[in-house]
Design an enzyme around this catalytic site. Structure first.
Site, mmCIF file in Angstrom:
data_model
loop_
_atom_site.group_PDB
_atom_site.id
_atom_site.type_symbol
_atom_site.label_atom_id
_atom_site.label_comp_id
_atom_site.label_asym_id
_atom_site.label_seq_id
_atom_site.Cartn_x
_atom_site.Cartn_y
_atom_site.Cartn_z
ATOM 1 N N HIS A 141 -6.756 -1.293 8.001
ATOM 2 C CA HIS A 141 -5.796 -0.404 8.681
ATOM 3 C C HIS A 141 -5.964 1.034 8.203
ATOM 4 O O HIS A 141 -6.428 1.268 7.085
ATOM 5 C CB HIS A 141 -4.370 -0.855 8.368
ATOM 6 N N HIS B 51 4.263 1.101 4.257
ATOM 7 C CA HIS B 51 2.873 0.846 3.843
ATOM 8 C C HIS B 51 1.872 1.171 4.954
ATOM 9 O O HIS B 51 0.677 1.233 4.686
ATOM 10 C CB HIS B 51 2.680 -0.592 3.310
ATOM 11 N N ASP C 94 -7.405 -1.721 -0.206
ATOM 12 C CA ASP C 94 -6.470 -2.723 0.315
ATOM 13 C C ASP C 94 -7.253 -4.023 0.456
ATOM 14 O O ASP C 94 -8.287 -4.062 1.146
ATOM 15 C CB ASP C 94 -5.955 -2.233 1.681
ATOM 16 N N HIS D 298 0.805 -1.225 0.000
ATOM 17 C CA HIS D 298 0.000 0.000 0.000
ATOM 18 C C HIS D 298 0.839 1.276 0.000
ATOM 19 O O HIS D 298 0.297 2.372 -0.194
ATOM 20 C CB HIS D 298 -0.998 -0.007 1.157
ATOM 21 N N ASP E 39 -9.891 -0.402 3.932
ATOM 22 C CA ASP E 39 -8.728 -1.062 4.528
ATOM 23 C C ASP E 39 -9.083 -1.523 5.942
ATOM 24 O O ASP E 39 -9.913 -0.908 6.614
ATOM 25 C CB ASP E 39 -7.581 -0.009 4.618
ATOM 26 N N ASP F 28 -6.901 -6.428 2.191
ATOM 27 C CA ASP F 28 -7.085 -6.911 3.568
ATOM 28 C C ASP F 28 -8.284 -6.273 4.262
ATOM 29 O O ASP F 28 -8.623 -6.644 5.394
ATOM 30 C CB ASP F 28 -5.798 -6.790 4.397
ATOM 31 N N ASP G 21 -3.320 3.179 7.932
ATOM 32 C CA ASP G 21 -2.101 3.535 7.171
ATOM 33 C C ASP G 21 -1.783 5.023 7.275
ATOM 34 O O ASP G 21 -1.315 5.650 6.323
ATOM 35 C CB ASP G 21 -2.243 3.113 5.696
ATOM 36 N N GLU H 227 -1.940 -5.050 -2.003
ATOM 37 C CA GLU H 227 -1.667 -6.027 -0.937
ATOM 38 C C GLU H 227 -2.124 -7.452 -1.246
ATOM 39 O O GLU H 227 -2.246 -8.277 -0.341
ATOM 40 C CB GLU H 227 -2.233 -5.558 0.431
HETATM 41 N N1 LIG Z 1 -1.159 -1.473 4.092
HETATM 42 C C1 LIG Z 1 -1.163 -2.246 5.171
HETATM 43 N N2 LIG Z 1 -1.508 -3.513 5.085
HETATM 44 N N3 LIG Z 1 -0.779 -1.697 6.321
HETATM 45 C C2 LIG Z 1 -0.651 -2.383 7.569
HETATM 46 C C3 LIG Z 1 -0.108 -1.447 8.624
HETATM 47 C C4 LIG Z 1 0.060 -2.139 9.945
HETATM 48 C C5 LIG Z 1 0.541 -1.235 11.075
HETATM 49 N N4 LIG Z 1 -0.460 -0.253 11.414
HETATM 50 C C6 LIG Z 1 1.852 -0.542 10.714
HETATM 51 O O1 LIG Z 1 1.941 0.646 10.748
HETATM 52 O O2 LIG Z 1 2.815 -1.185 10.398
HETATM 53 MN MN LIG Z 2 -3.428 -0.595 3.542
HETATM 54 MN MN LIG Z 3 -4.411 -3.061 5.343
#
Ligand SMILES: NC(=[NH2+])NCCC[C@H](N)C(=O)O
Ligand SMILES: [Mn+2]
Ligand SMILES: [Mn+2]
Length: 366
Positions: free
Chosen positions: A185, A200, A289, A155, A183, A291, A187, A334
């Site tokens: 998350h 990411h 994303d 990402h 997402d 996920d 990010d 992702e």
């Molecule tokens: N694009 C993603 N899948 N990001 C996951 C981030 C996970 C976590 N918040 C980090 O800063 O590392």
């Molecule tokens: Mn993401």
């Molecule tokens: Mn994510």
């Protein structure tokens, strides 16, 4: 810049495909067309676009890059999506003219040999240089008034895709665009709040200007023209947000619909609220994303989190965004086929990714 950028494409050789000859011209209105495919008669109605001068043209950037996080294999996402037939579906079933689809970019020449952490970021020079190049690629499509599809890759690449689209939208339309970030998350870590150092997990902080850096080797190339406002950012699907990120969301009044909100109101109401926040007069960049989907549908991804969207909820989000007519760019990121514990898991994830993209590009049943 190096003369031999591996995998870089020559934009002059598109388009390879055409909307099934005459399908658009013969259609009853410019907003819909009836085409048939191997499933039989299928009415794919591409909504009238408000902000694209060539909505039937699709710029494609396939990004084989994984440096925004630590797990190998996410650079194989675009090839897996393409091998499973995504581009054929886009051409044959949705009828887009495709540009830039004949290469998966690896950006090898943009990755420096020595790239030590900087402000806690891992691979900072590589991610900065690659996303800078992606911004140029996306911008070159977007400035022509094409819809842009980017296939990731992790990402972090959204630093490039959103920077490129935001700049083109300002130039073409004199407007700010909105971002819908789907997402598990947020990010939105800054280099300083991130626990992992993985970029990411930081793209939104750089894109909104919450994180800044002057050195152009470390995202200092990002200018105001590339940035988006925190007021025009909407999250959907959140369920794994770091403490520091929660603070950032709260302090900046950022609109976010978590899985709690989806359970409470249903995805239909959530999309009404999300789109109402953006308004009907604003171009939209959708960054999806994989996920965000529950691992039941998309297990083969680097940071899976249980309790996510169903495939239908994911598809519905994309259908609603397409329906606005405001869509100017889509990212799907992702997808990491190599993390699957068996072949079926990889296939399922790729299949879910293809479905998400088709829905964003206007696939609908009726
Ligand atoms: N694009 C993603 N899948 N990001 C996951 C981030 C996970 C976590 N918040 C980090 O800063 O590392
Ligand atoms: Mn993401
Ligand atoms: Mn994510």
């Amino acid at each position: 810049m190096s003369p031999s950028r591996i995998g870089d494409y020559n934009d002059s050789d598109g388009p390879r495909s055409n909307r099934t000859s005459g399908a658009l011209r013969d259609s009853p209105s410019p907003t819909s067309s009836n085409r048939s495919n191997h499933f039989g008669k299928m009415n794919t109605s591409l909504v009238q676009s408000k902000f694209l001068s060539h909505p039937e043209d699709l710029g494609i950037v396939a990004v084989g890059f994984s440096g925004g996080q630590g797990k190998a294999g996410v650079d194989g996402g675009p090839a897996a999506l393409i091998e499973s037939g995504l581009l054929d579906q886009i051409r044959d079933e949705l009828g887009y003219n495709m540009y830039g689809h004949d290469a998966v970019h690896t950006y090898k020449d943009f990755v420096p040999a020595h790239d030590p952490p900087f402000r806690n970021m891992k691979n900072p020079r590589a991610v900065s240089a690659v996303t800078r190049r992606i911004a140029e690629q996306v911008h070159s499509h977007a400035k022509e008034g094409r819809l842009v599809l980017t296939l990731g890759g992790d990402h972090s690449i959204a630093i490039g895709t959103i920077a490129g689209t935001a700049k083109a939208v300002r130039e073409r339309l004199g407007r700010e665009m909105a971002v819908i970030w789907v997402d598990a998350h947020a990010d939105i870590n800054t280099p300083e709040t991130s626990g992992s150092g993985n970029i990411h997990g930081m793209p939104v902080s750089f894109l909104t200007g919450l994180a800044r850096e002057d050195n152009e080797d470390y995202f200092g190339w990002l200018e105001d023209e590339h940035r988006i406002s925190v007021r025009k950012l909407v999250y959907i699907g959140l369920r794994d947000v770091d403490a520091g990120e929660k603070r950032i969301l709260r302090e900046n009044g950022i609109k976010a619909f978590s899985m709690y909100d989806i359970d409470k109101h249903g995805i239909g109401r959530v999309m009404e609220m999300a789109l109402a926040h953006i308004g009907s007069d604003t171009p939209i960049h959708l960054s999806f994303d994989v996920d965000a989907l529950d691992p039941m549908w998309a297990p083969s991804t680097g940071t899976p989190v249980r309790g996510g969207l169903t495939l239908r909820e994911g598809d519905y989000i994309c259908e609603c965004v397409h329906e606005t007519g405001s869509l100017v760019a889509v990212d799907l990121v992702e997808v990491n086929p190599s993390l699957a514990t068996n072949e079926l898991q990889a296939q399922e994830t790729v299949r879910a990714g293809c479905s998400i993209v088709r829905c964003a590009l206007g696939e609908s049943l009726l």
